[in-house]
Design an enzyme around this catalytic site. Structure first.
Site, mmCIF file in Angstrom:
data_model
loop_
_atom_site.group_PDB
_atom_site.id
_atom_site.type_symbol
_atom_site.label_atom_id
_atom_site.label_comp_id
_atom_site.label_asym_id
_atom_site.label_seq_id
_atom_site.Cartn_x
_atom_site.Cartn_y
_atom_site.Cartn_z
ATOM 1 N N GLU A 176 28.914 36.948 41.656
ATOM 2 C CA GLU A 176 29.780 37.637 42.629
ATOM 3 C C GLU A 176 29.046 38.754 43.355
ATOM 4 O O GLU A 176 29.535 39.890 43.458
ATOM 5 C CB GLU A 176 31.034 38.174 41.934
ATOM 6 N N GLU A 373 34.574 29.628 38.634
ATOM 7 C CA GLU A 373 35.637 30.458 38.059
ATOM 8 C C GLU A 373 36.921 30.198 38.825
ATOM 9 O O GLU A 373 36.907 30.096 40.054
ATOM 10 C CB GLU A 373 35.332 31.964 38.170
HETATM 11 P P1 P53 Z 1 39.148 40.152 35.393
HETATM 12 C C1 P53 Z 1 37.248 41.060 41.175
HETATM 13 C C2 P53 Z 1 37.725 40.058 42.030
HETATM 14 C C3 P53 Z 1 37.506 38.733 41.715
HETATM 15 C C4 P53 Z 1 36.809 38.398 40.557
HETATM 16 O O1 P53 Z 1 38.421 39.167 36.430
HETATM 17 C C5 P53 Z 1 36.320 39.397 39.736
HETATM 18 C C6 P53 Z 1 36.545 40.728 40.037
HETATM 19 C C7 P53 Z 1 36.050 41.807 39.136
HETATM 20 O O2 P53 Z 1 37.024 42.096 38.172
HETATM 21 O O3 P53 Z 1 35.579 39.141 38.639
HETATM 22 C C8 P53 Z 1 35.318 37.845 38.178
HETATM 23 O O4 P53 Z 1 38.419 40.011 34.110
HETATM 24 C C9 P53 Z 1 34.116 37.957 37.283
HETATM 25 C C10 P53 Z 1 34.427 37.846 35.822
HETATM 26 C C11 P53 Z 1 35.826 38.367 35.578
HETATM 27 C C12 P53 Z 1 36.795 37.437 36.300
HETATM 28 O O5 P53 Z 1 36.516 37.392 37.679
HETATM 29 O O6 P53 Z 1 39.015 41.477 36.001
HETATM 30 O O7 P53 Z 1 33.056 37.097 37.626
HETATM 31 O O8 P53 Z 1 33.441 38.515 35.104
HETATM 32 O O9 P53 Z 1 36.166 38.471 34.242
HETATM 33 C C13 P53 Z 1 38.245 37.822 36.113
HETATM 34 O O10 P53 Z 1 40.564 39.663 35.284
#
Ligand code: P53
Length: 477
Positions: A176, A373
């Protein structure tokens, strides 16, 4: 009629720092995630000056995957995983980041982990840098604002490319990388790039400089990787949140276009090997005078990626704010989209946006895509008999898979695979919580650190098992 690839890489995704724990085991150094405290929906995670007594650092224990990975991978195999995305904790290999010799115990851990995956024909998909750079590189070098960090990173990349060249085929460089487009977010600047902005600095300028060094490092890594094993597939990793205009008013549409440019120029550099014109012009107009050399530009052109890895959780919307200059500032310029619902954490759920995003990437870059993801962070309720009925999670994933299939079957997008986030419950990156759960597998650990760490299968476990078994044909419960 098109269909999903025969060898479609169904799987799940995690990151080392969010689940391994064992933050000091076998010579591991302190990473940026080790100095981040727990927050919640209303409170940002804190960043302390090193690891200090009296704070709750949820990543220190994670879910203890470091000691339990064999049993967890067995559960992934039971679901039918063909791939497993994780990252290599840089600090297990180079505890401080600037050593010349790697830490053998750290290298051995990932040998064992990848062997365990391959035992079940699960392909490891590996991110080199996922919010976990050595903290020493922050305190001693200022993080990615320092050109020297390029060399430290490529040394790390070369070390693990060589070591795992016969075990890992799929790689990504920076997780990211474009989150830091939100240059007002201390969290994003720190997790992406180890940046702490001082009062006399312009955060936007520092971000552009750091991102440039990362993109050069990524390009150099691609080149190094291909020399080690030409069969490697090395991708970028982009956080895709499409930004829509709130209305059809031309000024709103133009604003949304600039928002997309501002959030996704990183992908232009990764995929096209050069900066887009609008950004060069913007940086010139701002008198940023960044350190971008001709050799850097040659590196960028020579190190383009093989595929676009991306996360997709939500979409955004924006509107014109009447300012004279066309500029997008993610901290202030987003507005709620009245056509979509949001999760408890305010993430706007938009399955159609996934199809939009896949088409957008395809039209811009004409490269294979990999959804690395996707998922729904939610509070789970454990019933008296231990079962967990997470129909909301199945619902979210199913709606996204419907759109994903349309993008492939109707729109011709070449999609390599799908690895939903947090296939096993882990520490949230954004909030540090355990209660924001994504998993098919429940982990008995609570926000205050209590719990047995025992694993159990949610209803979604059986649903996803069937999805994989039918190569995405059967999405019913
Ligand atoms: P969490 C922001 C926006 C989109 C994805 O996020 C993001 C974030 C940062 O939080 O992170 C990604 O755990 C990232 C993972 C993360 C996952 O999305 O905040 O690549 O490490 O855990 C989900 O709910």
């Amino acid at each position: 009629m098109g269909q999903l690839r025969k060898n479609f890489l169904w799987g799940g995704a995690v990151a080392a720092h969010q689940l391994e724990g064992a933050w000091q085991a076998d010579g591991k150094g302190v990473s940026v995630s080790d100095v981040m405290t727990a927050g919640d929906v209303d409170h940002q995670r804190g960043i302390t000056d090193g690891v200090l007594p009296g704070y709750n650092y949820p990543n220190h224990e994670g879910i203890d995957f470091y000691h339990r990975y064999a049993a967890d991978i067995k559960l992934f195999a039971e679901m039918g995983f063909k791939s497993f995305r994780t990252s290599i904790a840089w600090t297990r290999i180079f505890p401080n980041g600037d050593e010349t010799e790697p830490n053998e115990a750290g290298l051995q851990f990932y040998d064992d982990l990848f062997d365990e995956c391959l035992k079940y024909d699960i392909q490891p998909v590996v991110t080199l840098s996922h919010f976990e750079m050595p903290y020493h590189l922050v305190t001693e070098y200022g993080g990615w604002r320092n050109r020297q960090v390029i060399g430290f990173f490529t040394h790390f990349a070369e070390t693990v490319f060589k070591r795992y060249q016969h075990k890992v085929k799929y790689w990504m460089t920076f997780n990211e990388i474009n989150n830091q487009a939100n240059y007002h977010s201390q969290f994003s600047l720190f997790t992406n790039s180890g940046l702490k902005i001082t009062a006399d600095e312009n955060p936007e300028k520092v971000m552009y400089q750091a991102a440039h060094y990362e993109l050069v490092a990524s390009a150099q890594a691609v080149k190094i990787g291909k020399q080690i094993n030409p069969d490697f597939e090395i991708g970028c990793m982009i956080a895709m949140c499409p930004i829509y205009p709130l209305t059809a008013k031309p000024e709103d549409v133009l604003k949304a276009e600039r928002a997309m440019q501002t959030r996704y120029w990183f992908a232009d550099v990764h995929c096209h090997g050069r900066y887009p014109e609008w950004l060069l012009q913007y940086q010139t107009n701002q008198n940023y005078n960044l350190d971008i050399t001709d050799a850097d530009l040659a590196d960028l052109a020579a190190g383009t990626v093989d595929y676009i890895g991306f996360s997709y959780y939500m979409s955004f919307a924006t509107k014109d704010n009447g300012a004279a200059e066309l500029h997008y500032d993610e901290e202030h310029d987003l507005v709620p989209n009245p056509y979509v619902e949001a999760s408890e954490w305010g993430w706007q759920i938009d399955p159609v946006g996934l199809r939009y995003a896949m088409n957008w990437f395809n039209d811009h870059y004409h490269l294979p895509e990999f959804i690395v993801e996707n998922g729904f962070g939610a509070v789970d309720q454990v019933e008296a008999d231990g079962s967990i009925h997470d129909s909301y999670r199945v619902d979210y994933l199913r709606k996204h898979l419907v759109q994903m299939k349309k993008a492939v079957i109707e729109d011709g997008v070449d999609l390599m695979g799908y690895t939903p986030w947090g296939c096993i419950d882990l520490v949230s990156a954004g909030t540090g919580q355990m209660s924001k759960r994504y998993g098919f597998i429940y982990v008995d650990k609570q926000d205050d650190g209590s719990g047995t760490l025992a694993r159990s299968k949610k209803d979604s476990f059986y649903w996803y098992q069937k999805v994989i078994k039918t190569n995405g044909q059967d999405l019913t419960d």
